[in-house]
Design a protein around this motif. Structure first.
Motif, PDB file in Angstrom:
ATOM      1  N   LEU A 165       0.848  -1.194   0.000  1.00 36.79           N
ATOM      2  CA  LEU A 165       0.000   0.000   0.000  1.00 36.79           C
ATOM      3  C   LEU A 165       0.881   1.241   0.000  1.00 36.79           C
ATOM      4  CD1 LEU A 165      -2.809   1.355   0.357  1.00 36.79           C
ATOM      5  CD2 LEU A 165      -2.527   1.074   2.819  1.00 36.79           C
ATOM      6  N   VAL A 166       0.582   2.137  -0.917  1.00 37.84           N
ATOM      7  CA  VAL A 166       1.264   3.432  -0.959  1.00 37.84           C
ATOM      8  C   VAL A 166       0.182   4.501  -0.948  1.00 37.84           C
ATOM      9  CG1 VAL A 166       2.866   4.924  -2.220  1.00 37.84           C
ATOM     10  CG2 VAL A 166       3.093   2.452  -2.390  1.00 37.84           C
ATOM     11  N   TYR A 167       0.231   5.379   0.026  1.00 38.00           N
ATOM     12  CA  TYR A 167      -0.781   6.437   0.049  1.00 38.00           C
ATOM     13  C   TYR A 167      -0.126   7.774   0.346  1.00 38.00           C
ATOM     14  CZ  TYR A 167      -0.737   6.345   5.185  1.00 38.00           C
ATOM     15  OH  TYR A 167      -0.355   6.411   6.500  1.00 38.00           O
ATOM     16  N   SER A 168      -0.709   8.807  -0.249  1.00 33.91           N
ATOM     17  CA  SER A 168      -0.155  10.144  -0.038  1.00 33.91           C
ATOM     18  C   SER A 168      -1.053  10.910   0.918  1.00 33.91           C
ATOM     19  CB  SER A 168      -0.063  10.892  -1.366  1.00 33.91           C
ATOM     20  OG  SER A 168      -1.350  11.239  -1.816  1.00 33.91           O
ATOM     21  N   THR A 169      -0.459  11.806   1.628  1.00 42.03           N
ATOM     22  CA  THR A 169      -1.224  12.643   2.552  1.00 42.03           C
ATOM     23  C   THR A 169      -0.392  13.862   2.910  1.00 42.03           C
ATOM     24  OG1 THR A 169      -2.344  12.715   4.684  1.00 42.03           O
ATOM     25  CG2 THR A 169      -0.358  11.369   4.576  1.00 42.03           C
ATOM     26  N   HIS A 170      -1.089  14.927   3.296  1.00 47.40           N
ATOM     27  CA  HIS A 170      -0.349  16.051   3.867  1.00 47.40           C
ATOM     28  C   HIS A 170      -0.682  16.193   5.351  1.00 47.40           C
ATOM     29  CE1 HIS A 170      -4.093  17.828   2.205  1.00 47.40           C
ATOM     30  NE2 HIS A 170      -4.123  18.398   3.385  1.00 47.40           N
ATOM     31  N   VAL A 171      -1.451  15.204   5.848  1.00 45.86           N
ATOM     32  CA  VAL A 171      -1.795  15.202   7.271  1.00 45.86           C
ATOM     33  C   VAL A 171      -0.889  14.176   7.959  1.00 45.86           C
ATOM     34  CG1 VAL A 171      -3.643  14.862   8.945  1.00 45.86           C
ATOM     35  CG2 VAL A 171      -4.165  15.782   6.676  1.00 45.86           C
ATOM     36  N   VAL A 172       0.048  14.665   8.732  1.00 42.44           N
ATOM     37  CA  VAL A 172       1.036  13.762   9.330  1.00 42.44           C
ATOM     38  C   VAL A 172       0.385  12.793  10.315  1.00 42.44           C
ATOM     39  CG1 VAL A 172       3.205  13.683  10.623  1.00 42.44           C
ATOM     40  CG2 VAL A 172       2.759  15.562   9.063  1.00 42.44           C
ATOM     41  N   ALA A 173      -0.731  13.228  10.914  1.00 38.37           N
ATOM     42  CA  ALA A 173      -1.412  12.359  11.872  1.00 38.37           C
ATOM     43  C   ALA A 173      -1.910  11.067  11.216  1.00 38.37           C
ATOM     44  CB  ALA A 173      -2.584  13.110  12.498  1.00 38.37           C
ATOM     45  N   GLU A 174      -2.045  11.076   9.871  1.00 38.41           N
ATOM     46  CA  GLU A 174      -2.526   9.879   9.177  1.00 38.41           C
ATOM     47  C   GLU A 174      -1.394   8.885   8.917  1.00 38.41           C
ATOM     48  OE1 GLU A 174      -4.400  11.298   5.672  1.00 38.41           O
ATOM     49  OE2 GLU A 174      -6.129  12.123   6.720  1.00 38.41           O
ATOM     50  N   VAL A 175      -0.196   9.249   9.345  1.00 36.72           N
ATOM     51  CA  VAL A 175       0.952   8.375   9.086  1.00 36.72           C
ATOM     52  C   VAL A 175       1.282   7.520  10.303  1.00 36.72           C
ATOM     53  CG1 VAL A 175       3.389   8.322   8.443  1.00 36.72           C
ATOM     54  CG2 VAL A 175       1.887  10.076   7.482  1.00 36.72           C
ATOM     55  N   GLY A 176       1.243   8.150  11.475  1.00 44.19           N
ATOM     56  CA  GLY A 176       1.641   7.459  12.701  1.00 44.19           C
ATOM     57  C   GLY A 176       0.806   6.213  12.967  1.00 44.19           C
ATOM     58  N   GLY A 177       1.481   5.142  13.285  1.00 46.92           N
ATOM     59  CA  GLY A 177       0.790   3.897  13.594  1.00 46.92           C
ATOM     60  C   GLY A 177       0.247   3.166  12.385  1.00 46.92           C
ATOM     61  N   VAL A 178       0.405   3.732  11.195  1.00 49.45           N
ATOM     62  CA  VAL A 178      -0.124   3.104   9.970  1.00 49.45           C
ATOM     63  C   VAL A 178       1.019   2.730   9.021  1.00 49.45           C
ATOM     64  CG1 VAL A 178      -1.589   3.419   7.950  1.00 49.45           C
ATOM     65  CG2 VAL A 178      -2.294   4.384  10.144  1.00 49.45           C
ATOM     66  N   ALA A 179       1.796   3.734   8.672  1.00 43.22           N
ATOM     67  CA  ALA A 179       2.828   3.521   7.643  1.00 43.22           C
ATOM     68  C   ALA A 179       4.119   3.012   8.272  1.00 43.22           C
ATOM     69  CB  ALA A 179       3.099   4.820   6.906  1.00 43.22           C
ATOM     70  N   ASP A 180       4.688   1.997   7.677  1.00 37.45           N
ATOM     71  CA  ASP A 180       5.981   1.564   8.169  1.00 37.45           C
ATOM     72  C   ASP A 180       7.125   2.162   7.352  1.00 37.45           C
ATOM     73  OD1 ASP A 180       4.925  -1.692   7.123  1.00 37.45           O
ATOM     74  OD2 ASP A 180       5.694  -0.065   5.884  1.00 37.45           O
ATOM     75  N   ARG A 181       6.758   2.887   6.284  1.00 41.42           N
ATOM     76  CA  ARG A 181       7.774   3.621   5.528  1.00 41.42           C
ATOM     77  C   ARG A 181       7.270   5.030   5.253  1.00 41.42           C
ATOM     78  NH1 ARG A 181      11.803   1.766   2.851  1.00 41.42           N
ATOM     79  NH2 ARG A 181      11.477   3.179   1.124  1.00 41.42           N
ATOM     80  N   LEU A 182       8.210   5.952   5.153  1.00 42.41           N
ATOM     81  CA  LEU A 182       7.854   7.348   4.924  1.00 42.41           C
ATOM     82  C   LEU A 182       8.687   7.908   3.772  1.00 42.41           C
ATOM     83  CD1 LEU A 182       6.446  10.017   6.014  1.00 42.41           C
ATOM     84  CD2 LEU A 182       8.568  10.398   7.274  1.00 42.41           C
ATOM     85  N   LEU A 183       7.986   8.538   2.827  1.00 40.57           N
ATOM     86  CA  LEU A 183       8.664   9.314   1.780  1.00 40.57           C
ATOM     87  C   LEU A 183       8.226  10.757   1.977  1.00 40.57           C
ATOM     88  CD1 LEU A 183       8.000   7.152  -1.438  1.00 40.57           C
ATOM     89  CD2 LEU A 183      10.084   7.226  -0.087  1.00 40.57           C
TER      90      LEU A 183
END
Lengths: 264, 337
Positions: A165-183
């Protein structure tokens, strides 16, 4: 890879290079206009790069930010459309997703709410049995409860089916606890690329007396100076600083904001 | 993309315009044949025939506007190409399927529109009914459709594509209708004063005038130009030895119709090639500037130089930050969960 923005002589994405491990969840984070959608467009095969290439092994499904859909199509028509346009169509999977989120089958796409349209486009994408699912700001039209539920369901799909799964966001709160990689992108350039946990452990904020130099070795991401004290966010890999400096890890939001401010 | 999928997708997306165009074409066919048969209330049939002939003038353009122009432009404008084009059905396969399905339909309906002339008395093979020919109308329809698709791809906007298709179609039809008379050099009939012109009935007269003793065209002197009977003046003044008429005989109608059809078929092929080349290069379907226009940020260099001092702001402190190792007694790396 590099991509030139259409119609203008500037780079939309430049010198971006990364890999997506199978089964990973990657968040593409950046401010508006940073090149997130362009990057996903290249990965989805909708935009040819000026140089380099974007290649994905396996089946790709892409849900753009604006959730496009044929307005006159009823929900049932969209499922039929998916069946006709995909060689490997999993109608049950798509149908199940729509039932789970109670999307009415008889409504036309133009009569659906933003959230329902998101569910419809996600159902169409999941029905295509993708190995890699690319989502451009997928949660932007969902309420907080639905965001949590959709992310939870998507993570279940990732876990159960080994999907990437690759998803884009500008809300950092949507990354924590979900994404195991960050670009992290800014102005088309890749600022950060790595495992989220690793990135957090590499960055330390040091606070101490006013100083013109960082107390530890490593790239300084952010430096702030008050009347009597200074603070340095350093990619030090967790190195300790001597007295009287104090150190602490930063939150993901602090990390992202610091890098974006530095790039601006 | 198999045939069933092409038919399903084409019908589901374009059934409105398809039905409309079919009704127009079939209504035209009925009116043309009713007009030719001449039975029933003559006035209304003549009017029906008149409208049917008007349709023959515009059918290709209508096909281009209602089916051709929106075909790609709507996908690009509403960005539905994101869901239509992918790994299984590429943009080229999608366009090929749609253009074959809709193109065949348009050509068949065009051929039907050209099946009659609307004129009584078997005038369907005269210059007056030049466009009342199935091949010619099929050529117009195919050209109009291909023109609409190409313009739609280039403009990426439905309303703009429709308007541009009307203008371009009208322009091309007008220009070619002027060129049409010269597909073949005209025949010339010369008659001396004592003879009668021998131009076949139904010929397309392209010009006439007077000839001198050498049977070459001569001008009309001012003294005769002012007369009401120019021919009588030319003869009495011995300024000419006869008259000439340039014309295309009716026997050439079929050949000219074939040339007309071939010309439009060539234009259609050229447009189709252009459209597929543009699509395959991605030029036509790149998101428009407004889709992903960037602000004008200064692209930051990634040098690890120390940033300049900012205003006095307390760093950090927010959120759930944890102490780093080696400082304030936090000796072990702190795990994050």
């Amino acid at each position: 890879m590099s991509v030139v923005a259409a119609g203008v002589s500037k780079w939309a994405v430049r010198d971006v290079s990364f890999e997506l491990p199978p089964g990973s969840v990657t968040a593409v984070v950046g401010a508006n206009g940073s090149g997130k959608s362009t990057l996903l467009n290249v990965l989805a095969g909708h935009l040819p790069p000026e140089s380099g290439h974007g290649a994905i092994a396996g089946r790709v499904a892409y849900v753009p930010q604006h959730k496009p859909m044929y307005k006159s199509f009823r929900v049932a028509d969209v499922l039929a459309f998916g069946k006709h346009m995909n060689k490997t169509w999993d109608g049950e999977r798509a149908d199940e997703w729509l039932k789970r989120f109670k999307v009415p089958r008889k409504l036309q796409a133009e009569d659906l709410s933003g959230g329902q349209r998101t569910h419809l486009t996600l159902a169409l994408a999941l029905g295509a049995r993708p190995d890699v699912l690319l989502l451009d700001e997928p949660l932007s039209e969902l309420d907080p409860l639905a965001r949590r539920k959709v992310m939870s369901e998507l993570l279940t799909e990732v876990a159960d089916r080994g999907m990437t799964l690759v998803y884009s966001t500008h809300v950092v709160a949507e990354v924590g606890g979900v994404a195991d990689r960050l670009l992290l992108l800014s102005a088309g350039r890749l600022l950060l690329d790595g495992e989220t946990d690793d990135l957090l452990e590499e960055h330390v904020l040091y606070t101490g007396p006013h100083a013109s130099k960082s107390p530890v070795k490593g790239p300084v991401v952010q430096a702030k100076h008050g009347v009597s004290h200074s603070s340095y966010l350093v990619r030090s890999g967790g190195a300790a600083a001597g007295e009287p400096w104090t150190a602490r890890f930063v939150t993901l939001e602090e990390l992202v904001v610091a890098h974006l401010e530095r790039a601006a | 993309m198999n045939l069933e999928s092409i038919v399903w997708l084409t019908w589901r997306q374009h059934r409105g315009p398809v039905i409309g165009l079919a009704v127009l074409a079939l209504g035209t066919v009925y009116a043309l044949f009713a007009g030719e048969a001449g039975d029933g209330p003559a006035g209304s049939l003549q009017m029906a025939g008149f409208y049917a002939v008007a349709v023959q003038l515009a059918f290709g353009g209508v096909a281009g506007v209602v089916l051709g122009a929106p075909l790609v432009a709507r996908e690009l404008e509403e960005r539905t190409y994101f869901v239509a084009w992918g790994q299984d059905v590429t943009a080229l396969e999608w366009l090929r399927g749609k253009m074959i399905a809709l193109g065949l339909l348009v050509v068949l309906l065009g051929a039907a529109v050209g099946a009659g002339s609307g004129f009584t008395g078997g005038q369907s093979s005269t210059w007056r009914a030049f466009e009342a020919n199935s091949f010619v109308q099929a050529g117009y329809a195919a050209f109009g459709f291909a023109l609409g698709v190409a313009i739609g791809l280039l403009t990426r906007h439905v309303a703009t594509a429709m308007a541009a298709t009307v203008i371009a179609y009208t322009l091309v039809r007008t220009v070619i209708s002027f060129l049409r008379d010269y597909y073949w050099p005209a025949e010339r009939d010369i008659a001396r004063w004592e003879e009668s012109p021998k131009v076949a009935p139904g010929s397309l007269e392209m010009g006439s005038g007077f000839v001198g003793e050498d049977l070459k065209p001569v001008g009309v002197p001012d003294v005769c130009a002012a007369q009401s009977n120019v021919a009588s003046c030319m003869r009495s003044a011995r300024a000419a030895s006869g008259t000439y008429v340039d014309y295309q005989p009716p026997s050439r109608v079929g050949a000219f119709q074939f040339v007309e059809f071939s010309l439009y078929a060539l234009l259609t092929v050229a447009l189709v090639v252009l459209t597929f080349r543009a699509l395959s290069r991605g030029g036509g379907w790149k998101p428009t500037r407004s889709h992903r226009r960037l602000p004008v940020p200064a692209v930051a260099e990634t040098a690890a130089a120390e940033p300049a001092a900012e205003s006095a702001v307390e760093a950090g402190g927010a959120g759930e930050a944890q102490p780093a190792p080696g400082v304030d007694g936090a000796d072990d790396p702190v795990s994050r969960s």
